[in-house]
Design a protein around this motif. Structure first.
Motif, PDB file in Angstrom:
ATOM      1  N   ASP A 168      27.757  30.179  51.673  1.00  0.00           N
ATOM      2  CA  ASP A 168      27.188  31.534  51.782  1.00  0.00           C
ATOM      3  C   ASP A 168      27.831  32.471  50.768  1.00  0.00           C
ATOM      4  OD1 ASP A 168      25.309  31.718  54.062  1.00  0.00           O
ATOM      5  OD2 ASP A 168      27.023  31.108  55.282  1.00  0.00           O
ATOM      6  N   ILE A 169      28.826  31.980  50.038  1.00  0.00           N
ATOM      7  CA  ILE A 169      29.700  32.856  49.253  1.00  0.00           C
ATOM      8  C   ILE A 169      29.763  32.365  47.809  1.00  0.00           C
ATOM      9  CG2 ILE A 169      32.068  33.740  49.072  1.00  0.00           C
ATOM     10  CD1 ILE A 169      32.363  33.178  52.088  1.00  0.00           C
ATOM     11  N   CYS A 170      29.756  33.315  46.850  1.00  0.00           N
ATOM     12  CA  CYS A 170      29.847  32.927  45.445  1.00  0.00           C
ATOM     13  C   CYS A 170      31.255  32.429  45.128  1.00  0.00           C
ATOM     14  CB  CYS A 170      29.489  34.108  44.551  1.00  0.00           C
ATOM     15  SG  CYS A 170      30.679  35.449  44.647  1.00  0.00           S
ATOM     16  N   THR A 171      31.380  31.765  43.993  1.00  0.00           N
ATOM     17  CA  THR A 171      32.678  31.208  43.626  1.00  0.00           C
ATOM     18  C   THR A 171      33.303  32.039  42.515  1.00  0.00           C
ATOM     19  OG1 THR A 171      31.575  29.817  42.019  1.00  0.00           O
ATOM     20  CG2 THR A 171      32.059  28.826  44.153  1.00  0.00           C
ATOM     21  N   MET A 172      34.570  31.770  42.277  1.00  0.00           N
ATOM     22  CA  MET A 172      35.237  32.405  41.138  1.00  0.00           C
ATOM     23  C   MET A 172      34.975  31.571  39.897  1.00  0.00           C
ATOM     24  SD  MET A 172      38.677  33.983  42.579  1.00  0.00           S
ATOM     25  CE  MET A 172      38.759  34.549  44.278  1.00  0.00           C
ATOM     26  N   SER A 173      34.882  32.232  38.768  1.00  0.00           N
ATOM     27  CA  SER A 173      34.472  31.536  37.550  1.00  0.00           C
ATOM     28  C   SER A 173      35.149  32.130  36.335  1.00  0.00           C
ATOM     29  CB  SER A 173      32.961  31.692  37.322  1.00  0.00           C
ATOM     30  OG  SER A 173      32.245  31.562  38.516  1.00  0.00           O
ATOM     31  N   ASP A 174      35.115  31.346  35.266  1.00  0.00           N
ATOM     32  CA  ASP A 174      35.405  31.844  33.922  1.00  0.00           C
ATOM     33  C   ASP A 174      34.066  31.921  33.201  1.00  0.00           C
ATOM     34  OD1 ASP A 174      38.064  31.738  34.558  1.00  0.00           O
ATOM     35  OD2 ASP A 174      38.595  30.158  33.137  1.00  0.00           O
ATOM     36  N   GLY A 175      33.823  33.035  32.547  1.00  0.00           N
ATOM     37  CA  GLY A 175      32.561  33.132  31.822  1.00  0.00           C
ATOM     38  C   GLY A 175      32.442  34.454  31.105  1.00  0.00           C
ATOM     39  N   ALA A 176      31.483  34.509  30.179  1.00  0.00           N
ATOM     40  CA  ALA A 176      31.265  35.712  29.375  1.00  0.00           C
ATOM     41  C   ALA A 176      29.776  35.913  29.149  1.00  0.00           C
ATOM     42  CB  ALA A 176      31.979  35.583  28.028  1.00  0.00           C
ATOM     43  N   ALA A 177      29.391  37.167  28.888  1.00  0.00           N
ATOM     44  CA  ALA A 177      28.001  37.483  28.560  1.00  0.00           C
ATOM     45  C   ALA A 177      27.979  38.715  27.671  1.00  0.00           C
ATOM     46  CB  ALA A 177      27.191  37.737  29.833  1.00  0.00           C
TER      47      ALA A 177
ATOM     48  N   TRP B  95      33.357  39.738  30.495  1.00  0.00           N
ATOM     49  CA  TRP B  95      33.886  38.419  30.842  1.00  0.00           C
ATOM     50  C   TRP B  95      34.826  38.562  32.028  1.00  0.00           C
ATOM     51  CZ3 TRP B  95      36.553  41.676  27.795  1.00  0.00           C
ATOM     52  CH2 TRP B  95      37.925  41.780  28.046  1.00  0.00           C
ATOM     53  N   GLU B  96      35.210  37.428  32.596  1.00  0.00           N
ATOM     54  CA  GLU B  96      36.343  37.373  33.508  1.00  0.00           C
ATOM     55  C   GLU B  96      36.945  35.978  33.392  1.00  0.00           C
ATOM     56  OE1 GLU B  96      36.132  40.510  35.230  1.00  0.00           O
ATOM     57  OE2 GLU B  96      38.284  40.287  35.462  1.00  0.00           O
ATOM     58  N   THR B  97      38.240  35.883  33.482  1.00  0.00           N
ATOM     59  CA  THR B  97      38.924  34.577  33.458  1.00  0.00           C
ATOM     60  C   THR B  97      39.682  34.457  34.770  1.00  0.00           C
ATOM     61  OG1 THR B  97      40.618  35.718  32.212  1.00  0.00           O
ATOM     62  CG2 THR B  97      39.202  34.249  30.971  1.00  0.00           C
ATOM     63  N   MET B  98      38.987  34.010  35.811  1.00  0.00           N
ATOM     64  CA  MET B  98      39.543  34.037  37.164  1.00  0.00           C
ATOM     65  C   MET B  98      40.360  32.796  37.475  1.00  0.00           C
ATOM     66  SD  MET B  98      36.136  35.674  38.894  1.00  0.00           S
ATOM     67  CE  MET B  98      36.897  36.553  40.235  1.00  0.00           C
ATOM     68  N   SER B  99      40.281  31.799  36.564  1.00  0.00           N
ATOM     69  CA  SER B  99      40.998  30.538  36.801  1.00  0.00           C
ATOM     70  C   SER B  99      42.486  30.677  36.542  1.00  0.00           C
ATOM     71  CB  SER B  99      40.451  29.450  35.888  1.00  0.00           C
ATOM     72  OG  SER B  99      40.794  29.752  34.535  1.00  0.00           O
ATOM     73  N   ARG B 100      42.920  31.853  36.046  1.00  0.00           N
ATOM     74  CA  ARG B 100      44.329  31.989  35.663  1.00  0.00           C
ATOM     75  C   ARG B 100      45.270  32.059  36.862  1.00  0.00           C
ATOM     76  NH1 ARG B 100      41.361  30.833  31.390  1.00  0.00           N
ATOM     77  NH2 ARG B 100      42.107  31.670  29.408  1.00  0.00           N
ATOM     78  N   VAL B 101      44.711  32.217  38.046  1.00  0.00           N
ATOM     79  CA  VAL B 101      45.520  32.117  39.271  1.00  0.00           C
ATOM     80  C   VAL B 101      44.762  31.231  40.254  1.00  0.00           C
ATOM     81  CG1 VAL B 101      46.611  34.388  39.018  1.00  0.00           C
ATOM     82  CG2 VAL B 101      44.447  34.198  40.258  1.00  0.00           C
ATOM     83  N   ASN B 102      45.443  30.779  41.313  1.00  0.00           N
ATOM     84  CA  ASN B 102      44.715  29.953  42.286  1.00  0.00           C
ATOM     85  C   ASN B 102      43.737  30.832  43.077  1.00  0.00           C
ATOM     86  OD1 ASN B 102      45.729  30.824  44.909  1.00  0.00           O
ATOM     87  ND2 ASN B 102      47.694  29.961  44.301  1.00  0.00           N
ATOM     88  N   THR B 103      42.777  30.182  43.710  1.00  0.00           N
ATOM     89  CA  THR B 103      41.688  30.899  44.388  1.00  0.00           C
ATOM     90  C   THR B 103      42.204  31.930  45.384  1.00  0.00           C
ATOM     91  OG1 THR B 103      40.182  29.066  44.128  1.00  0.00           O
ATOM     92  CG2 THR B 103      39.689  30.573  45.909  1.00  0.00           C
ATOM     93  N   TRP B 104      43.263  31.600  46.120  1.00  0.00           N
ATOM     94  CA  TRP B 104      43.692  32.501  47.210  1.00  0.00           C
ATOM     95  C   TRP B 104      44.465  33.683  46.649  1.00  0.00           C
ATOM     96  CZ3 TRP B 104      40.145  31.374  50.104  1.00  0.00           C
ATOM     97  CH2 TRP B 104      39.731  30.049  50.221  1.00  0.00           C
ATOM     98  N   LYS B 105      45.143  33.472  45.510  1.00  0.00           N
ATOM     99  CA  LYS B 105      45.754  34.604  44.822  1.00  0.00           C
ATOM    100  C   LYS B 105      44.631  35.482  44.234  1.00  0.00           C
ATOM    101  CE  LYS B 105      49.630  35.700  44.187  1.00  0.00           C
ATOM    102  NZ  LYS B 105      50.343  36.685  45.044  1.00  0.00           N
ATOM    103  N   GLY B 106      43.601  34.846  43.726  1.00  0.00           N
ATOM    104  CA  GLY B 106      42.454  35.587  43.208  1.00  0.00           C
ATOM    105  C   GLY B 106      41.823  36.450  44.282  1.00  0.00           C
ATOM    106  N   ASN B 107      41.708  35.896  45.484  1.00  0.00           N
ATOM    107  CA  ASN B 107      41.170  36.681  46.597  1.00  0.00           C
ATOM    108  C   ASN B 107      42.064  37.878  46.903  1.00  0.00           C
ATOM    109  OD1 ASN B 107      38.643  35.763  48.019  1.00  0.00           O
ATOM    110  ND2 ASN B 107      39.649  33.810  47.679  1.00  0.00           N
TER     111      ASN B 107
END
Lengths: 438, 174
Positions: free
Chosen positions: A211-220, A116-128
């Motif tokens: 052209d670029i994927c997005t940040m997401s929350d999700g699990a598999a 999994w990843e929970t990338m929403s816990r920070v804003n997109t630019w902090k995530g980058n």
């Protein structure tokens, strides 16, 4: 070494943010799906799973160490064995192979891989910023650390070497978004055209937002077994016959973390290539992923693939960028180095049955990212590689219509699929091969 | 006496003065998540260790890298040990003029660099140097980005007030 099979998998709906669940509960959604798909109860999972492997990339997103153990106990697996796998964007692919190893070795008969990843816990630019910390913090990160920028530099060199165009890259985005239109698990389901990609906001020249994927929350999750594990499961399920996929090849590779360190040498050849194909090519430079080539070569050799274009029915390919999908066609030997742009333009990696609004001479020769890939499904890093594995497993089972509620993305008579997982500028790549196993 | 004791209240951190709460605990499953801001700040004690001479070089207006005395491999970005023969490399000064190997213009970036967008990143190449060097290219219009920038001759310049970061050196078109 024992034969290894995938018997089930599950994916949570990928979303921009899932504030309604903790990461443990999000993984449980995917796990519950995998269990119910083969008629297994939670208690049977507790009884039958010998150990688990956790896949998640960044400790920064959660500010929680040992998160893997927390999921493991949430799924009722304490006090069994668990370990964590981390390898940037390729974390999921590495986890797939770690689960394979634990079963192939006979250590476990039944192994659960969860990611999994929970990338929403920070804003997109902090995530980058967090993601860019996966580059050398002495020499690379402080100069303007930004992964989209790194990939953009790689593709400007690819364009200069080979004449690859932005419209060819945009076609990858068109393909993957249009495919995802039929995939309910995907985050971005859009019918778009080349001009939509080019007109979207510029991120790192020449790569745009689309052209670029997005940040997401999700699990598999995926459930791996050997023969003994398969028998145990089938017995526990009252003699039910499962529809497994068999893992027939695994390969991995890496390259220097600093792109500046990549050599300018010779191409490691696949069995269908000749040294004379690449007389004047300086390889890999920054235009190609040597790790992708090494991973493909090892996996193909193990699975006996000598003609990838004709011996593979579909590929779930790590398309964090449209450019990297094109570069990877070449690494995987679907075309020669330098021909990736022309390959997508020919229509070869598109679905044979969908209308994308363009005419292609070779549409559907070898569908790449039938699911929509990372660009459209989203890229919750630790889940991504396992998501590819689940989708590949469903393709080989012929159950896409059942799981997606739409038959459009089912590849007819799919016998052999490949999943490809990739970390930062090609610092890790895994290639794993799945075949219909029933 | 025990029931009279109270911890002193403070007004730092997250304060929500009224938190809605249902009478029936079954209703709790319909509750929307509580989402709070959690700041986190760290000062690292970061050692440049064996890479330190590079930063000392920048502070003295010299762009340094390393070369392997055993196999002759020449790095554009220093590493003390050769990745091919494992030998300890020697320091040398790179030429101030090199060429753009590849580039991008970042219109977005990591949070730390967002205020600096748009900025141009290049990998610099030098003849007879086996590897490249990542740097900023300045004094060029980011709106003009095009593939002809590849191969452009560029020249290293140095910040007078060194910040002890690799951006103490930057490149301009030569």
């Amino acid at each position: 070494m024992q034969d290894v099979y995938v018997v089930s998998g599950g994916v949570s709906k990928f979303a921009k943010a899932r504030p309604d669940v903790t990461f443990q509960a999000m993984v449980k959604e995917a796990y519950d799906y995998a269990l119910q798909d083969i008629g297994m109860t939670f208690k049977q999972g507790v009884e039958l799973v010998d150990g688990t492997v956790a896949s998640y990339f960044s400790d920064h997103f959660l500010r929680q160490l040992k998160a893997g153990s927390m999921v493991h106990d949430y799924l009722g697996m304490a006090p069994k064995h668990n370990k964590r796998i981390e390898g940037g964007g390729a974390t999921g692919g590495l986890c797939f192979q770690a689960a394979w190893e634990s079963v192939a070795s006979g250590r476990f008969d039944v192994c659960l891989a969860f990611g999994w990843e929970t990338m929403s816990r920070v804003n997109t630019w902090k995530g980058n910023e967090f993601i860019a910390l996966a580059s050398d913090v002495n020499f690379d990160y402080p100069v303007g650390g930004f992964y989209s920028g790194y990939y953009a530099m790689m593709v400007t060199r690819h364009m200069k070497e080979y004449g690859t165009t932005v419209d060819q890259m945009a076609l990858v985005s068109v393909k993957n978004h249009n495919n995802a239109y039929h995939n309910p698990y995907a985050q971005k389901r859009m019918k778009i055209k080349i001009e939509d990609v080019r007109n979207s906001e510029m991120v790192a020249w020449p790569l745009t937002m689309l052209d670029i994927c997005t940040m997401s929350d999700g699990a598999a999750v995926m459930l791996f077994v050997n023969e003994k594990g398969l028998n145990k499961l089938e017995k526990a399920l009252g003699g039910a016959r499962l529809k497994p996929s068999k893992v027939t090849g695994v390969g991995g590779g890496m390259d220097a973390m600093r792109m500046s360190d990549r050599p300018h040498g010779k191409v490691p050849l696949l069995s269908h290539e000749k040294a004379s194909d690449y007389k004047n090519l300086k390889y890999p430079g920054v235009h190609s992923f040597r790790s992708g080539r090494m991973a493909s070569k090892a996996a193909y050799e193990m699975a006996g693939i000598t003609d990838p274009l004709n011996q593979i029915d579909f590929i779930e390919l790590h398309d964090a960028y449209t450019s990297s999908e094109i570069q990877t066609y070449e690494d995987m030997g679907l075309c020669k180095y330098g021909e990736g742009g022309g390959f997508v333009k020919s229509g070869a990696p598109f679905m044979p049955n969908l209308d994308y609004g363009y005419k292609f001479p070779k549409q559907g020769l070898i569908p790449v990212n039938p699911s929509g890939g990372l660009i459209a499904c989203g890229h919750p890093v630790g889940a991504t590689g396992l998501m590819q594995g689940v989708f590949a497993h469903w393709q080989l089972q012929g159950t896409i219509a059942h799981h997606f509620g739409d038959p459009a993305l089912q590849i007819k008579n799919a016998k052999r699929g490949v999943i490809h997982s990739h970390a930062g500028t090609g610092t890790y790549v895994t290639v794993s091969i799945l075949e219909k196993g029933f | 006496m025990a029931d009279k004791f109270r911890l002193p209240e403070t007004d730092d951190g997250t304060i929500l003065f009224n938190v809605p709460f249902p009478k029936d605990l079954k209703e709790l499953k319909n509750m929307k998540p509580i989402i709070i801001k959690q700041p986190y700040q760290i000062d690292y004690i970061h050692s440049y260790a064996q890479d330190s001479p590079f930063f000392a070089g920048l502070a003295n207006g010299k762009l340094l890298s390393t070369k392997c005395p055993e196999c002759g491999y020449t790095y554009g970005t220093p590493r003390l040990h050769c990745m091919y023969c494992g030998s300890e490399c020697d320091w040398f000064e790179l030429p101030s003029e090199g060429f753009v190997h590849c580039f991008t213009v970042c219109h977005f970036g990591s949070e730390e660099f967002l205020p600096e967008t748009p900025f141009t990143l290049i990998l610099v190449e030098w003849p007879k140097v086996d590897t490249l060097f990542l740097a900023r290219l300045v004094n060029i219009d980011p709106a003009d980005a095009n593939l002809d920038w590849i191969g452009m001759k560029v020249k290293a310049q140095f910040k007078r007030n060194s910040k002890f970061k690799p951006t103490d050196v930057y490149f301009v078109p030569a």
